[in-house]
Structure formats: C-alpha cells, structure tokens
Write an enzyme that holds these catalytic residues in place. Structure first.
Site, PDB file in Angstrom:
ATOM      1  CB  CYS A 335      -1.048   0.004   1.110  1.00 10.75           C
ATOM      2  SG  CYS A 335      -0.717  -1.030   2.513  1.00 10.75           S
ATOM      3  NE  ARG A 364       2.461  -9.183   5.223  1.00  9.64           N
ATOM      4  CZ  ARG A 364       1.152  -9.078   5.076  1.00  9.64           C
ATOM      5  NH1 ARG A 364       0.360  -9.909   5.724  1.00  9.64           N
ATOM      6  NH2 ARG A 364       0.626  -8.153   4.309  1.00  9.64           N
ATOM      7  CD  GLN A 382      -0.335  -8.796   0.113  1.00 11.25           C
ATOM      8  OE1 GLN A 382       0.165  -7.718  -0.163  1.00 11.25           O
ATOM      9  NE2 GLN A 382      -1.062  -8.980   1.195  1.00 11.25           N
ATOM     10  CG  ASP A 384      -2.106  -5.438  -2.288  1.00 10.57           C
ATOM     11  OD1 ASP A 384      -3.304  -5.279  -2.011  1.00 10.57           O
ATOM     12  OD2 ASP A 384      -1.172  -4.992  -1.599  1.00 10.57           O
ATOM     13  CG  HIS A 386      -3.821  -0.306  -2.401  1.00  9.63           C
ATOM     14  ND1 HIS A 386      -2.735  -1.066  -2.774  1.00  9.63           N
ATOM     15  CD2 HIS A 386      -4.055  -0.594  -1.096  1.00  9.63           C
ATOM     16  CE1 HIS A 386      -2.324  -1.770  -1.736  1.00  9.63           C
ATOM     17  NE2 HIS A 386      -3.096  -1.509  -0.708  1.00  9.63           N
ATOM     18  CE  LYS A 469      -8.778  -8.109   8.568  1.00 14.14           C
ATOM     19  NZ  LYS A 469      -7.383  -8.533   8.562  1.00 14.14           N
ATOM     20  CG  HIS A 515      -5.818  -1.467   1.833  1.00 13.46           C
ATOM     21  ND1 HIS A 515      -4.462  -1.434   2.050  1.00 13.46           N
ATOM     22  CD2 HIS A 515      -6.310  -0.345   2.404  1.00 13.46           C
ATOM     23  CE1 HIS A 515      -4.163  -0.341   2.740  1.00 13.46           C
ATOM     24  NE2 HIS A 515      -5.255   0.345   2.970  1.00 13.46           N
TER      25      HIS A 515
END
Length: 644
Positions: A335, A364, A382, A384, A386, A469, A515
């Site tokens: 992000c 991570r 991911q 991912d 946004h 979320k 997200h």
RNA sequence: GCCGGUUUAGCUCAGCUGGUAGAGCAACUGAUUUGUAAUCAGUAGGUCGCGGGUUCGAAUCCUGCAACCGGCACCA
C-alpha cells in the site's frame, strides 16, 4: 399444571417440577431406558432436569445426532477422570467439545507425550466398563470454591471466581470423580460407548493467553458408532493424501529447504501453475479497469514510519542496514508504494476511482511456529490492489470487488463463500470519526451482500490497524474453510502520506483507499487449489497437460507427430517413448497426476487416432487425432477466455 | 515465540540395552517391444540434520543449535 407438548403435536398435563425422566417413564419404561437427554423447546437438557412451565419436549436417544455433543463432552470428562486416576496431582482445567471431537487441558509439571495416550485410553475404557451413573448437584459458589481449593485445583478455583456471584454452579459426579460443568450430560458414563480415540497432545496457553502458563492438552474424538469413527479416521487419511506439501513433491512443483525457512523454491511445473494463476488474474483485473504497476522491494524506514507499519509491526519486518547506516525494510505490504504512485502527478476528482494493482511480493517475518508449507510463509505474492476513490464511491467499488471475487472463486469451483466484517482492533491508527465512517460504509456493504443472499457475519476487533475489512472465506472440496479475499476501507493511510486529489470545488481532498486482494496470497491459493483438487488440476491449470505414451517403438514416429500437433494448439505435452509396458507408463503418469494420456500403438498410427485415458478414470476412449486435440484445446482454455 | 514430537539413501522407513549402517520403491546397466495402475536380472548410492561433549569406540548416551511435523499464541 403445565402442558408438555410432544413432537407429534400431542400434549399432556403434568405437575410443575416433573422431570424429563418422569415423563419418559410415564410413557414407557423402554423409552426412558433408551433416552439419554431431552430437548426442551429445542434446547438440549439433562433428562433429570425439572420442568415448571409449558414446553415442547423431545426425547433424545443416543443415536440422535444431537447426542453426539453429549457423547463427546462426556468423553472429555472421561479423559479427565482417567488422567487424574493415572497421574495424581494433575490439575484439570477445561474440556470442551470442538468440531470433530473434544479436548481437555491439564496442568502438570511434566507435559503429556504421545506415548502416554495408549495407557490413558485403556483406563478410559475401564471406566466406561464400570458404567457409573452421572449425577448432577447444585453447589453454591463458596462451596465449590472451598472444595476445589482444598483439592489443589487452582485453575478450577480461578474459573469459579470468574463466574458472576450469585449464580449456582452445577457439579456432575461420575463414580468417585466430579467436575464443575455447564452440562448437559448423559445419564451414565457407559453411554459414551467405545467408539472414541485419543488423537494427539499439544501445548496450549491457559485461557488462550500467551502470558499465562502453558497447559498440556489432549485431543480426542468420539462417535456414537465405531463405523462413524472409522469413517472419520478414513477422512483424515484422505486429507493427508491431499496435503499440498506431499503433492508438491510428488508432482515436482516446489520444495523447501532449511536455509530458507518459510520461503519457496518453485520448480518448473509449479511455477507454470503459479504463472497460469497470475495470467488469469491479470486478464480479469484488466477487464475490471485496474492498472498494473510494480513498486520497490526495499524502502526506507521513514516511509514505514509514516504508514504506521514501523510502530505497529516492526518486529515482523525484515530489516536491512546499508554501509551508510540507513535502515531499509523489505516491504511487508504494497500500500505505501501504491500511495506514492497515486501521489505522482496531480489527480482530479474526474480521475477517481484510480485502481492500482500489483502482483507484489511481500516479506513478513512470521513467528517460526506459524510456518506451514505454502499456507503460511515469510515471502509471498499478493494479488494486491488499491482503489483510490471518494467516500460516495465506497459502496459501489466494494460491490464491484465483491462481484469480481465471487466470479473468480466460481472459476475454481468454490461456490460456498462467507463474508465477514472485521471491526476496529485495539491496536489501530486514525481517529474515532474516521473509523466510524469506515465501519459504517462496510456495514452497509455487508447488508447489501446479505440481501443478495450471501452468507455474512461479523468478527469484532479483527480489523487491520488502518481500517475495517470484509473477509471472504471459501469452502473447499472436503469442507475446509480458507480465508482468502479481503476488502479493506482505509481513511487513514492516504492522509498520513498527504495524498490528495482536486475536487469539483477546486479544493484539495483526501481520497479514501480501498485495499483489496482476491486470491490473497498466490502461494497460499496455489496450495489450497492443490488440496481442493487433490492434485487433479483442471486442464487449463495443469502445468503438464498431456503425455503421449507409445505401446511399442513402432509408434514412435506417430507419437512425435501427435505431440507436435498438440504443441501447435498450445498444449503442454511430454512424450514417453520408453521401452516399458503400457501399464507401467499409465501407472507412473497417473501417480504424477497427468490429466490426459494419449496412448498410441500400431493401430492408432495406422488409423491416425489416439486412445485417450483421463486422470481419475480407468475408462479409455478413442478419437481421431484432430478431434481429440481440438477437444483438449477447448478444455484447456481458461474460463475467462472462454467467456470472451 | 511457547509445549510436545521428529530428523538415517532421491522417496517411505528399519536399525533392541553404544561395537563405525539395512530394506522396498526410485536411479543406473543389461535383457525384454510390451494394449491401459508395477517385466526380469544386475549395479551403484549414506558428512546417520549441524556443532560440542562422554567413551577405547556414538546413528544409538548427554548438551547447544537448526529445520520440519502437531497444537497454542500470532497472522498488517
């Protein structure tokens, strides 16, 4: 007098205070004998409980599905009694029924090991054979506290203390042993039967808090009948056969090794599968208006301080210090990078929503004990994205994400999806107002989804530190649930980074950021698919789609031709020309989970046909080469391409 | 991270109370040319997870570490 209504609708009058057992006896002694509990207005109760108002009653036999919970609960007590008989000084704590069984947590200086289980189980069977009656007593809080304190049961004492004052406590006695318990229970311990098994031992924190002492937990399972237990054990074996770690090795997809804990070495075939998923998602996203980007892997600490990750998650980040003493972090999320791209160049309200997507690799530092194959790793990709938008667009965008997620899951055969709203956690950034707005927005979305017939729910306090979320959980082929997709509304990060757009009124406005991820982790999703399909990947995902097997050398030339034709259609083909029996080749490629075998011998070469054998079936069919390949090529077309 | 367990050939596993390793499958070589889940014979293959210690001698006993497995805790 009170009126008791039976399942058939008949009703009879009884004196208030009559017990379920009395009623059963009044009907017939044999009914009383085979009844183990009753359901009063649908609620499971002890048979000896008294009834003092009008109620509907149902007698529950041991074979009733509702009795299973009692069998398991009593089995937990049985376990505790056996343990205390065998290992004096062991303290009891709690022993609830869980999905597929039960457990009991004990406190003991020396934890139990798997070697202890056979002896405990043997003792349990002895106690079952004694068949002591289970009787209920009501004690005062003080009485219970005095009793368990005197017995040295510190954990039980603590439990009693946490029960609100004034409430009476139920004590269930079986022979010489007794336990504080909510109930209900079976009339006698022998009713547990013999279809139970102790499964495993594990450590578990008292009351689930890692600041508390660690208890020794014993897991077990129990069923009404031996054949149910056998079926359950068989299902466990099935799940083991599906294990992606095992199939990953057998199918030559990937491996792990000691030097890279929690990180994956992708082999050629596994990577092909992974890339198929990426390509598929890339097409779906592009069609939905996302713009794919790529952002740096390593970024300065300052950026993570701005985002709040540094303060909240530093101990879980991979850090690196360069010669000049600068501290960088491997990105744990995409992000902040996407906000930088949004900020680059002036944005107008007319540009919104801006949808930035990335197949971002995040690192991570997960606790060592959390690592689990591809399901929980330290580096993953991911899908991912946004969505930068204004407040009014949240609902519409979240619903679009929802539709896309459901479409995608359906393409993999996941039709059973649950959506849950996770609300503000203790550790969070941002104002109460921002949180209230964000949660209200998602609540509205959740209501809309429920109205559309989706299964929904709420997980209080489970939100991300920057926003609430929606989490999408899917159910796989053997009924296991996996949380994959997520939609998160964030009123915080854009402001923290000073992102803005120019509104219709020419004023600077802070955008809202949504997200979202759909597969979640590509690595994990790959693992889920392997287990969901038990390695039998659909043709469009299979890294190797066809193996052409010859029966004798005479067919070699034709086999080359078959393979070449298949490759022209974009199919992934291998040739097996080895000097082996066809049974040997079929066995080998079946074990390697090759979806389609094209067997060719003299006959096929002469007729320009192929013999087709599909994975998971013994059946063979025959078709002309052209027809067979056309059918396979059609089947190998990704679902989204087929739609187009 | 915490509790317990495991770590021996590519894979699955055997190796009792210490006397420096063994099977099946896979691999390789040869024979076999085979019709839908294992053709036969032979050969080769091991720092016994890594480090330290005890011992005349350690896969085996002690100890530290690591990885993995099952849970717990965690999961932005």
């Amino acid at each position: 007098m009170i009126a008791v209504t039976f399942p058939d609708g008949a009703s009879r009058q009884f004196e208030p205070g009559v017990s379920g057992l009395d009623i059963a006896k009044s009907i017939s002694p044999s009914l009383a004998k085979r009844t183990v509990a009753m359901a009063l207005d649908g609620e499971l109760r002890d048979l000896v409980d008294t009834i003092d108002r009008d109620a509907k009653i149902e007698f529950v036999s041991r074979e009733d599905p509702r009795a299973l919970e009692l069998i398991r609960h009593d089995c937990a007590h049985l376990l505790a009694e056996a343990v205390q008989e065998l290992y004096p000084g062991t303290q009891v704590t709690i022993g609830p029924v869980i999905e597929n069984g039960f457990y009991y947590d004990f406190y003991r200086s020396e934890p139990f090991t798997p070697d202890d289980l056979p002896a405990i189980e043997k003792k349990m069977r002895e106690i079952v054979a004694r068949d002591a009656a289970i009787t209920k007593e009501v004690w005062s809080r003080d009485q219970a506290k005095t009793y368990f304190t005197a017995k040295g049961e510190a954990f039980k004492r603590e439990l009693i203390e946490s029960i609100p004052g004034g409430e009476d406590l139920k004590i269930y006695r079986q022979g010489h042993w007794l336990d504080l318990c909510r109930g209900p229970h079976l009339p006698s311990i022998g009713k547990v039967g013999t279809a139970f098994k102790l499964m495993k031992v594990a450590g578990a924190y008292w009351r689930g808090d890692h600041n508390n002492p660690m208890l020794s937990r014993i897991y077990g399972t129990a069923f009404a009948k031996q054949e149910d237990l056998d079926a359950y054990l068989h299902r466990l074996e099935e799940a083991e056969r599906r294990d992606h770690r095992r199939l990953g090795r057998e199918m030559d997809l990937f491996h792990f090794q000691e030097e890279g804990p929690g990180t994956i070495f992708w082999h050629e075939k596994g990577w092909a599968l992974f890339q198929s998923l990426v390509s598929y998602m890339r097409r779906r996203q592009k069609a939905a208006g996302y713009r794919e980007v790529n952002t740096p892997q390593v970024l300065d600490r300052a950026l993570w301080e701005t985002s709040g990750h540094w303060q909240t998650y530093r101990e879980n980040m991979f850090l690196t210090k360069t010669e000049d003493e600068r501290i960088f972090a491997l990105k744990p999320m995409n992000c902040p990078g996407h906000v930088q791209i949004f900020k680059n160049g002036l944005k107008s309200y007319r540009d919104l929503p801006v949808k930035i997507a990335e197949f971002g690799i995040v690192h991570r530092y997960e606790p060592s004990g959390a690592l689990h194959g591809m399901m929980r790793v330290r580096a993953f990709t991911q899908d991912d994205a946004h969505i930068f938008c204004n407040e009014d667009q949240i609902m519409e965008e979240a619903l679009k994400v929802n539709d896309l997620i459901l479409t995608i899951y359906k393409d993999f055969g996941f039709d059973d999806v649950v959506v849950k709203l996770s609300t503000r956690p203790e550790k969070h950034v941002g104002s109460d107002e921002a949180w209230a707005k964000a949660e209200a927005a998602l609540h509205k979305v959740l209501e809309e989804l429920a109205a559309r017939g989706l299964k929904t729910g709420v997980n209080p306090g489970e939100g991300a530190f920057y926003g609430p979320k929606l989490e999408y959980t899917l159910r796989d082929a053997i009924g296991r649930e996996w949380q994959c997709g997520t939609t998160q509304v964030d009123f915080n990060l854009p402001g923290r980074f000073g992102a803005f757009y120019i509104g219709a009124d020419s004023e600077k406005k802070t955008p809202v950021m949504i997200h979202r991820a759909m597969f979640g982790s590509l690595e994990r999703f790959t693992g889920i698919l392997i287990e969901h399909y038990a390695g039998h990947l659909p043709l469009w995902l299979s890294p190797l789609q066809i193996v052409v097997c010859t029966i004798t050398q005479d067919a070699d030339d034709y086999a080359y031709e078959v393979a070449a034709e298949a490759r022209k259609l974009g199919l992934a083909v291998d040739l097996d020309l080895r000097n082996e029996k066809i049974t040997y080749k079929v066995r080998e490629h079946s074990l390697a989970k090759v979806p389609a075998l094209l067997v060719v011998g003299k006959k096929e070469a002469a007729e320009r046909t192929v013999s087709i054998r599909r994975l998971g079936s013994q059946a063979q069919s025959s078709a002309t080469l052209a027809d067979a390949l056309a059918a396979l090529a059609a089947e190998a077309t990704p679902p989204d391409v087929k739609e187009a």
